[in-house]
Design a protein around this motif. Sequence first.
Motif, short mmCIF file in Angstrom:
data_model
loop_
_atom_site.label_atom_id
_atom_site.label_comp_id
_atom_site.label_asym_id
_atom_site.label_seq_id
_atom_site.Cartn_x
_atom_site.Cartn_y
_atom_site.Cartn_z
N VAL A 80 64.08 28.85 24.39
CA VAL A 80 63.38 28.28 25.01
C VAL A 80 62.00 28.24 24.42
N LEU A 81 61.67 27.04 24.83
CA LEU A 81 60.49 26.23 24.23
C LEU A 81 59.51 26.60 25.86
N VAL A 82 58.79 27.36 25.91
CA VAL A 82 57.78 26.48 27.04
C VAL A 82 56.29 26.97 26.31
N ALA A 83 55.22 26.10 27.30
CA ALA A 83 53.89 25.54 27.22
C ALA A 83 52.68 26.45 26.60
N SER A 84 53.61 27.63 26.21
CA SER A 84 52.06 28.79 25.34
C SER A 84 53.23 29.88 25.62
N GLY A 85 52.28 31.05 25.06
CA GLY A 85 52.89 32.15 24.93
C GLY A 85 53.18 33.19 25.72
N GLN A 86 51.63 33.07 26.18
CA GLN A 86 51.41 33.78 27.52
C GLN A 86 52.94 33.13 28.70
N ALA A 87 52.98 31.92 29.08
CA ALA A 87 54.13 31.26 29.57
C ALA A 87 55.52 32.28 29.24
N ALA A 88 55.65 32.34 27.56
CA ALA A 88 56.80 32.64 27.63
C ALA A 88 57.20 34.26 27.76
N VAL A 89 55.77 35.27 27.81
CA VAL A 89 56.21 36.53 28.88
C VAL A 89 56.39 36.45 29.89
#
Length: 431
Positions: A80-89
């Motif tokens: 799942v692709l999200v808006a930022s690395g912090q959003a991924a965490v």
Amino acid sequence: MTVDTARFATRAVHAARGRETAASRATPIYLTAGFEFDDFDHAADHFGTGTGFGYTRTGNPTVHAVERQLASLESGADAVLVASGQAAVSAAVLSVVGAGDHIVSSTHIYEGTRGLFLDNLARLGIETTFVDDIADPDAWREAIRPTTRALFAESLANARNDVLDVAAVSAVGDESAIPLIVDNTLATPALLRPLEHGAAIIVHSASKFLAGHGSVLGGVIVDDGRFDAERAGHNAPHLVLPGRGGLPSVYARHGGRARIAYVRESVAPRFGASPSPLNAFLIGQGAETLGLRVERQSRNALEVARWLAAHEAVESVDYAGLPTHPHHATALRYLDGGFGSIFTVTLRGGLPAARRFVEEVEVFTHMTHIGDVRSLVLHPGTTSHAQRTDEERRVLGVSPGTLRLSIGIEDVDDLVADLARVLESVRETVS
């Protein structure tokens, strides 16, 4: 009435509309908020089953194409692709933990993630225990509680270059059916694929190496697709129990991909972390050359690290590619094709030397970023690690004279020449 016979304002809005199809070799960019439904039943089916595309926040063809690409690069089942690395965490962690749960994390993690655990998740009733000696499986084992729902670590730590023994730590998690989440941003799948060594979930700041050019933000969660309800269901009731209104459980609908399906259906869209299709396109374009860039960056970094380690103005170099690094043997076991391009160098002159360094470099760029095609430098003690205590910085290998370097794809002779000029100036200043 047809569009051609409509008035000016109507034609301005609708005249470009069409449904022509073409086989684009590059990934097409679907830069649209929503998608037109064929008929009444098509809309109802989409909202009932989730198939197809209705609104870009919940799914977009460009985004899905890049998700397939990144899942494949990490040897994962889905992404799942999200808006930022912090959003991924955040999305990855919230897919496995809830109020009253507990996380065991490496101490050696990005400060934004540490703040998320200590400040934001703590307010939701989620506690975190940090492990200093990440090379000791018993340290991880002793930190686990009955409420522990996730282990978290970076494969290659920022900034001291500690290398995670992925197989050993994931084995500890498996003893209690607890997934290991690995931030693989620094190592990248070009050098290490943690899912192949037992990790359950991978996260990236796609803004870094995956995109590669420092132009966009993005993050990605990749799952191994091996969620076992029989073994781990007691730790994940949100995945195995029926949903609201008697909806079949996430596991009943998605099987081993239940975790990543939960991220896609419930976490990412509801917390609003969806990426722009344009950013997704640029991340996908960057990922196509990931192997080439990382190979060059790693080769450059090793040469620069060796040169710095021999310089009289340098106190130490923390780079996993050097035999002097305490995790060099682990790096040899896990990293294939290079040792990455991020490391720290500590100057003998302390803070004055570090200040002069960042203000005098010309080929290196002084900025907050890593994984760029350009070589970058930052002073962690006054920036990324400023909120840590002196003792915490010492444990992490950050002193007043420590600088973090991110080596790019420039000609390595130009990088060394820039460093030689600056370090001569530093040496003269502090001598």
